[in-house]
Design an enzyme around this catalytic site. Structure first.
Site, PDB file in Angstrom:
ATOM      1  CG  ASP A 129      -3.948 -13.627 -66.907  1.00  0.00           C
ATOM      2  OD1 ASP A 129      -4.531 -14.223 -67.808  1.00  0.00           O
ATOM      3  OD2 ASP A 129      -3.101 -14.143 -66.155  1.00  0.00           O
ATOM      4  NE  ARG A 136      -1.964 -16.906 -64.200  1.00  0.00           N
ATOM      5  CZ  ARG A 136      -2.339 -17.531 -65.310  1.00  0.00           C
ATOM      6  NH1 ARG A 136      -2.412 -18.846 -65.317  1.00  0.00           N
ATOM      7  NH2 ARG A 136      -2.634 -16.852 -66.396  1.00  0.00           N
ATOM      8  CD  GLU A 161      -9.742 -17.552 -32.735  1.00  0.00           C
ATOM      9  OE1 GLU A 161     -10.105 -16.434 -33.127  1.00  0.00           O
ATOM     10  OE2 GLU A 161     -10.288 -18.618 -33.098  1.00  0.00           O
ATOM     11  N   PRO A 205      -5.580 -12.298 -42.290  1.00  0.00           N
ATOM     12  CG  PRO A 205      -7.522 -12.865 -41.116  1.00  0.00           C
ATOM     13  CD  PRO A 205      -6.131 -13.313 -41.398  1.00  0.00           C
TER      14      PRO A 205
HETATM   15  N1  ADE Z   1      -5.811 -16.544 -42.958  1.00  0.00           N
HETATM   16  C1  ADE Z   1      -7.114 -16.516 -42.603  1.00  0.00           C
HETATM   17  N2  ADE Z   1      -7.823 -15.698 -43.381  1.00  0.00           N
HETATM   18  C2  ADE Z   1      -6.938 -15.176 -44.305  1.00  0.00           C
HETATM   19  C3  ADE Z   1      -7.063 -14.264 -45.384  1.00  0.00           C
HETATM   20  N3  ADE Z   1      -8.229 -13.693 -45.705  1.00  0.00           N
HETATM   21  N4  ADE Z   1      -5.960 -13.964 -46.083  1.00  0.00           N
HETATM   22  C4  ADE Z   1      -4.769 -14.507 -45.738  1.00  0.00           C
HETATM   23  N5  ADE Z   1      -4.593 -15.364 -44.740  1.00  0.00           N
HETATM   24  C5  ADE Z   1      -5.668 -15.709 -44.027  1.00  0.00           C
END
Ligand code: ADE
Length: 246
Positions: free
Chosen positions: A168, A153, A115, A88
């Site tokens: 798309d 794709r 984590e 993230p």
């Molecule tokens: N691992 C945990 N959350 C994630 C996300 N939002 N994007 C990519 N990998 C992740």
């Protein structure tokens, strides 16, 4: 194109054995190969994580098993491979990045768990960090599958109709959301198909679809409109759309 996936849960990836991506695998347009960091541990417990320095909740993935798995993946490929960490904290995935990734021959996708991964791994095995959205998943596997689907794709022969890939939503080709689609029957519970689509006038249909795509993008994702240059004709269509909103 080869996707090398570093994961503790390779079975999860059977989720993309269906439809277009399943067929691409069968036709060997793409291949998925798995490298489980647990297979690269050297202790009796096959330990892949440990508690964080500095305290706090959760566990952190160890460098060594991941590093060994990534190295094994590199060695198995004759072409150089780009390492992609799913996290993230990464760069937000969009269609532009998808197209960039599709130009690679080999990707090594690293799906973290717990984590996260010991920060030093990205120094030892450099790569790019990608997020699929501003929310936290329980691991990088689902994000990895999203990347594989979107990238595959773009490869020649994967989607039967190359035009449909270009049209798309979010395609760099238009930069707009997709126009609405309809199929039989002509009336459902009093809801009718827009007349223009039944008339067979292809120029009018193309024009209507462009207007709807512009209008929807204006309504739902005005941020996207700021990123593209509209022609004078586009502006007229969009104005027409706006004037006709009920
Ligand atoms: N691992 C945990 N959350 C994630 C996300 N939002 N994007 C990519 N990998 C992740």
């Amino acid at each position: 194109m080869k996707f090398n996936i570093i994961t503790l849960f390779p079975e999860m990836f059977t989720a993309i054995d269906y439809g277009i991506i399943g067929r691409a695998k069968e036709n060997e347009l793409i291949s998925l190969k798995f490298w489980n960091p647990r297979d690269y541990t050297e202790d009796n417990y096959h330990k892949v994580d440990d508690s964080p320095y500095g305290g706090g909740s959760g566990m952190v993935m160890l460098v060594k098993p991941l590093q060994a798995a990534i190295q094994a993946a590199h060695q198995a490929n004759s072409d150089p491979a780009l390492v992609v960490y799913l996290t993230p904290q990464g760069k937000l995935l969009n269609q532009e990045l998808v197209i960039e990734l599709a130009s690679q021959k080999n990707l090594i996708l690293v799906a973290g768990r717990y984590e996260g991964i010991d920060e030093r791994l990205t120094k030892i095995e450099p790569g790019i960090e990608i997020s699929i959205g501003d929310y936290v998943l329980s691991g990088g596997e689902l994000a990895g599958m999203v990347v594989i689907d979107a990238v595959a794709r773009q490869l020649p022969g994967v989607v039967g109709d190359a035009d449909s890939v270009k049209q798309d939503s979010f395609s760099s080709f238009t930069g707009l959301l997709d126009y609405p689609h309809y199929t039989r029957p002509e009336v459902i519970d009093g809801h009718v198909v827009p007349k223009v689509l039944l008339g067979g006038n292809h120029a009018e249909i193309t024009c209507w679809r462009r207007k709807e795509a512009l209008g929807r993008t204006w309504l739902r994702r005005p941020d996207l409109l700021e990123k593209i240059e509209l022609t004078a004709a586009d502006r007229m269509l969009l104005n027409e759309f706006i004037e006709n909103i009920e």
